[in-house]
Design an enzyme around this catalytic site. Structure first.
Site, PDB file in Angstrom:
ATOM      1  N   HIS A   1      -7.668  -5.550  -1.069  1.00  0.00           N
ATOM      2  CA  HIS A   1      -6.254  -4.273  -0.974  1.00  0.00           C
ATOM      3  C   HIS A   1      -5.603  -5.640   0.075  1.00  0.00           C
ATOM      4  O   HIS A   1      -4.547  -5.457   0.469  1.00  0.00           O
ATOM      5  CB  HIS A   1      -6.948  -2.915   0.182  1.00  0.00           C
ATOM      6  CG  HIS A   1      -5.377  -2.003   0.116  1.00  0.00           C
ATOM      7  ND1 HIS A   1      -4.990  -2.276  -0.803  1.00  0.00           N
ATOM      8  CD2 HIS A   1      -5.089  -1.609   1.309  1.00  0.00           C
ATOM      9  CE1 HIS A   1      -4.245  -1.438  -0.778  1.00  0.00           C
ATOM     10  NE2 HIS A   1      -4.196  -0.965   0.624  1.00  0.00           N
TER      11      HIS A   1
ATOM     12  N   ASP B   1      -9.179  -4.319  -5.375  1.00  0.00           N
ATOM     13  CA  ASP B   1      -8.931  -3.343  -4.997  1.00  0.00           C
ATOM     14  C   ASP B   1      -8.629  -2.156  -5.058  1.00  0.00           C
ATOM     15  O   ASP B   1      -8.167  -2.271  -6.034  1.00  0.00           O
ATOM     16  CB  ASP B   1      -6.803  -3.704  -5.057  1.00  0.00           C
ATOM     17  CG  ASP B   1      -6.739  -2.563  -3.963  1.00  0.00           C
ATOM     18  OD1 ASP B   1      -7.200  -1.632  -3.375  1.00  0.00           O
ATOM     19  OD2 ASP B   1      -5.906  -2.636  -3.523  1.00  0.00           O
TER      20      ASP B   1
ATOM     21  N   SER C   1       0.890  -1.041  -0.053  1.00  0.00           N
ATOM     22  CA  SER C   1      -0.062   0.050   0.122  1.00  0.00           C
ATOM     23  C   SER C   1       0.535   1.573   0.385  1.00  0.00           C
ATOM     24  O   SER C   1       1.756   1.361  -1.035  1.00  0.00           O
ATOM     25  CB  SER C   1      -1.167  -0.529   1.114  1.00  0.00           C
ATOM     26  OG  SER C   1      -1.801   0.885   0.987  1.00  0.00           O
TER      27      SER C   1
END
Length: 853
Positions: A791, A759, A678
């Site tokens: 995610h 995601d 991320s």
């Protein structure tokens, strides 16, 4: 873009007094074990968090367990025969024993692990090596919920079998006095147990094949029954006694259609077209496209029936006709509402603001009289000067007050949470704890979960502090609390994940009055239940799922930390984890982990997505820095990342690398690898284009940012608006300044790219773009894509592939590859190659002969 605790995140099972020698075989790598009695990361860019596993089972039908049992019997019989007939059968039985043991070792090396005994005297076999298989296949246990007198606690256990490719679950009851536990509910979907007496409880369970669910009741003696069946999903159950032993208020959440019916995706009628039309923002969120269906809360009463069992009466949809939705997606759960004897309190998004642009959630209170109306009149709790997220509302035990938290900014999802009190349910005006004239607040921490003491005079709140989640205590009124800052209550190593009252009694003569029942995890322990005595600052462990890491071959001796100078006038803290067989005279390659968020932190807690022990047991020294942007070190360090994504955080990481290089003699930085997810994935791509990138042998980017100019393809637009100081059309320079895509000419380090198609926080095109650039530049690279993950990678089979791919990638470039395994693979490849060459030549020779050429 911040990390939130996954609502599916739970701990792991272990019963300190049950099991046997086969207990750990299941978690040590076998995929065929089963449990006795079983049937069938809101923030934005994550990179840490998750769940744990433990290898202690009540029983198993695994091959290893059978072999172990046979070994014990054979050894016993052999010993008797040797004593009766000395010198006659010694060689024969010795050979048999050694042979059987060798075969068992081949079947599963786990049985050759060290053996130790738990507090009940049961022999437990320990894992020889902590691997992804061990972590993912072992039982997970939830936080435990004590009953009213503090004698028993309920918790759930789920276990995934890689052999059967199924998850099993059960509800267990723990005897707090001795740590023993037993199964009270078996079922593939049993969850969320809540006490409705000292020995009776309710839970939810999926039934049938059409998405139906039931609220059921049972007791510790094995009696069971159905309370109510629902034609769709229900969850987040809360109960609270209002009439001693006879009646409880009940609250739970459902997803409802615009008509107020429970939504069931299994029975939903599908149209002929899959097209979706939208006229506003927030068309999709996390991993789902937006629809007209909304979360809602059902409120009613649970009544004990005269003939036995329980029934629900007076059930209402508390939010019907209000236009509000609660819990707040995607991570909202039991922390978004509370039920009390006088009504309901809940948080919901402000319907007047666009949810994609603003974080604002308000707190509402509905009394019993208002809930009884056809369309309840909304009553808003007033919080002057605070317009951000409202969270964690909790009624006092007398039901007359509400404690909760709220943020100030309505566009900063990770803003400082302020602790507030509503002391009058008629006026609904909130008073802030530790308020200051400048609005910053006198306590530089972010309170999270809240618990009232039994007498309502004290609040216990959890908050991050230097890579740990701790319990703080303070008086329950702002006036008294303002006399000094909250004090830390000592707990076990690691981080607190749940805290409850051990007993609801207020009697000073009760031996359990005033004590807390705490669930925690650490870097080596996947789930620990302990009792904390705040008045004496003492605690003791009731049940450790992994025997404080021993079951995994892990210990606190492997955990350390370092502190070094950051890019400015501040210090930066990092966690360090060494292999369990660490030798200070040797050098180990560096595994450098970069967390997501960016307002997040690596913590001394368990994770099944980013577990430092998995990497350390491969032979790395793992360093997990918490640079600028990290939470738990004060708001100045956290807020320092705003508008500076590739500035101070990057330089902090440079300083971390140099500190390791200069001060940790046992770390080989010439064989270093770096990984991040991320925002951590963003930083991997930023590092790739800067000098630090050349110091690593390989990089791993999970769901990362390829270009900050693409940040408006996300769903929660308030995130880039805050972190990049404006919209992309108003401050384009702010986005481009820290864009990894501006430095593609420097990309040269081998990189593994991982991304998931569901995601919606960071679309899969970010991963594809990075991979395409690496491939076009002939930089060694690999792409791993999960079409069915968001995610986070949550499915066990996918997670196992994730771990094997990641470890294979970094082990190759760091030089840690298993030599024996590599030799075997090379040998097999050569055999296959020679066989193929021989067969091809024979075919060719036959053709030549037949064609007479």
């Amino acid at each position: 873009m911040g990390e939130a605790q996954d609502p599916r995140w739970d701990g792991y099972d272990d019963d300190d007094g049950s099991g046997g020698e086969e207990a750990l075989a299941a978690a040590a790598g076998l995929s065929c074990f089963s449990m006795r009695g079983c049937s069938g990361e809101g923030k934005h860019l994550d990179g840490c968090g998750g769940a744990g596993a433990a290898p202690h089972l009540d029983g198993t039908n695994s091959t290893t367990a059978i072999v172990v049992s046979e070994l014990k019997q054979l050894f016993s019989r052999s010993r008797r025969r040797l004593l009766l007939f000395p010198g006659v059968e010694t060689t024969f039985f010795s050979v048999c024993f050694i042979t059987l043991f060798f075969l068992a070792f081949i079947i599963n090396p786990a049985i050759a692990s060290p053996v130790w005994r738990d507090s009940a005297g049961n022999m437990t076999i320990m894992a020889t090596k902590f691997t992804p298989e061990v972590m993912l296949s072992a039982p997970r246990r939830s936080a435990a919920v004590p009953n009213g007198n503090g004698t028993l606690a309920l918790y759930t256990v789920s276990t995934y079998s890689f052999g059967e490719h199924k998850r099993r679950s059960e509800v267990r009851v723990l005897t707090i006095a001795n740590g023993q536990s037993s199964v009270v509910v078996e079922g593939s979907g049993a969850s969320e147990p809540n006490w409705v007496g000292e020995e009776e409880f309710v839970w939810v369970e999926g039934v049938g094949e059409k998405g139906e669910m039931e609220i059921k009741w049972g007791d510790v003696r094995g009696n069971k029954g159905v309370v109510k069946r629902f034609e769709g999903g229900v969850g987040n159950v809360k109960v609270r006694e209002v009439e001693r032993g006879r009646r409880w208020v009940l609250g739970f959440t459902v997803v409802v259609t615009p008509g107020g019916e429970i939504y069931n995706p299994v029975t939903e009628e599908k149209g002929l077209s899959s097209g979706r039309v939208y006229d506003g923002l927030f068309v999709r969120h996390w991993d789902a496209w937006s629809s007209e269906n909304k979360n809602s809360i059902r409120y009613g009463f649970l009544r004990r029936k005269e003939e036995g069992g329980f029934e629900i009466e007076g059930l209402v949809d508390a939010l019907y006709g209000t236009g509000l939705s609660s819990p707040v997606p995607p991570f909202g759960g039991t922390g978004d509402f509370d039920v009390g004897p006088k009504g309901l309190v809940f948080v919901a998004k402000d319907p007047k603001l666009d949810p994609a642009m603003y974080t604002k959630t308000d707190l509402y209170y509905l009394s019993l009289k208002e809930l009884a109306q056809e369309k309840p009149k909304l009553r808003l709790v007033e919080t002057p000067g605070l317009e951000g997220y409202s969270q964690s509302p909790v009624f006092s035990n007398d039901g007359n007050k509400i404690a909760f938290t709220r943020m100030r900014s309505k566009q900063y999802e990770s803003d400082k949470t302020r602790l507030l009190l509503v002391k009058d349910l008629d006026e609904l005006k909130a008073e802030e704890f530790y308020a200051t004239e400048d609005g910053e607040g006198g306590w530089d921490a972010r309170p999270d979960a809240i618990l009232w003491s039994a007498d309502d005079k004290t609040l216990y709140v959890t908050a991050e502090h230097r890579a740990r989640n701790l319990i703080f205590q303070l008086p329950s009124t702002p006036c008294e609390a303002g006399k000094k800052l909250p004090s830390i209550i000592p707990t076990t190593d690691g981080s607190v994940s749940d805290v409850r009252l051990l007993s609801t009694t207020v009697s000073a003569h009760s031996p359990v009055a005033g004590r807390l029942f705490v669930t925690s995890t650490s870097l080596v322990d996947n789930s620990c239940y302990s009792i904390v005595n705040p008045s004496q600052s003492t605690f003791h462990i009731v049940s450790s799922n992994s025997k404080q890491g021993k079951s995994f071959g892990l210990s606190r001796l492997s955990v350390d930390d370092i502190t070094f100078k950051g890019a400015g006038d501040y210090d930066v803290h990092a966690l360090v984890m060494r292999p369990s067989n660490f030798d200070p005279k040797k050098k180990y390659p560096l595994c450098f982990l970069i967390h997501g968020g960016p307002q997040g932190a690596w913590a001394d807690s368990w994770s099944t997505r980013w577990n430092p022990a998995v990497f350390a047991e491969q032979g790395y020294v793992v360093v997990s820095p918490n640079p600028t942007g990290s939470t738990g070190y004060g708001m100045a360090l956290q807020n320092g990342i705003k508008g500076d994504w590739g500035g101070k955080p990057y330089n902090d990481l440079v300083n971390a690398f140099e500190y390791i290089q200069d001060n940790l003699d046992y770390v080989d930085t010439d064989r270093a690898v770096a990984l991040g997810a991320s925002y951590g994935g963003y930083m991997i791509n930023w590092i790739q284009g800067h000098p630090l990138g050349r110091k690593f042998k390989a990089l791993v980017c999970h769901d990362g940012v390829f270009s900050t100019s693409n940040q408006w393809s996300t769903e929660e637009l308030f995130f880039p608006i805050h972190d990049f100081e404006g919209t992309i059309y108003e401050n384009k320079e702010g986005y481009q300044k820290w864009d990894p895509a501006n430095h593609l000419n420097e990309w040269a380090t081998p990189e593994l790219i991982i991304h998931s198609e569901l995601d919606y926080r960071l679309p899969v095109t970010e991963g594809l773009a990075a991979f395409n650039v690496l491939q076009a530049k002939k930089v060694p690279s690999r792409l791993l894509v999960f079409p069915d993950e968001n995610h986070w990678v949550l499915k066990p089979e996918n997670s196992l592939v994730w771990h094997k791919t990641v470890l294979g990638w970094i082990n190759k470039y760091s030089g840690i590859e298993d030599d024996a395994g590599a030799q075997v693979q090379a040998h097999q490849a050569n055999v296959t190659k020679r066989e193929t060459e021989r067969l091809d030549k024979e075919t060719f020779a036959n053709l030549v002969s037949k064609l007479a050429l």
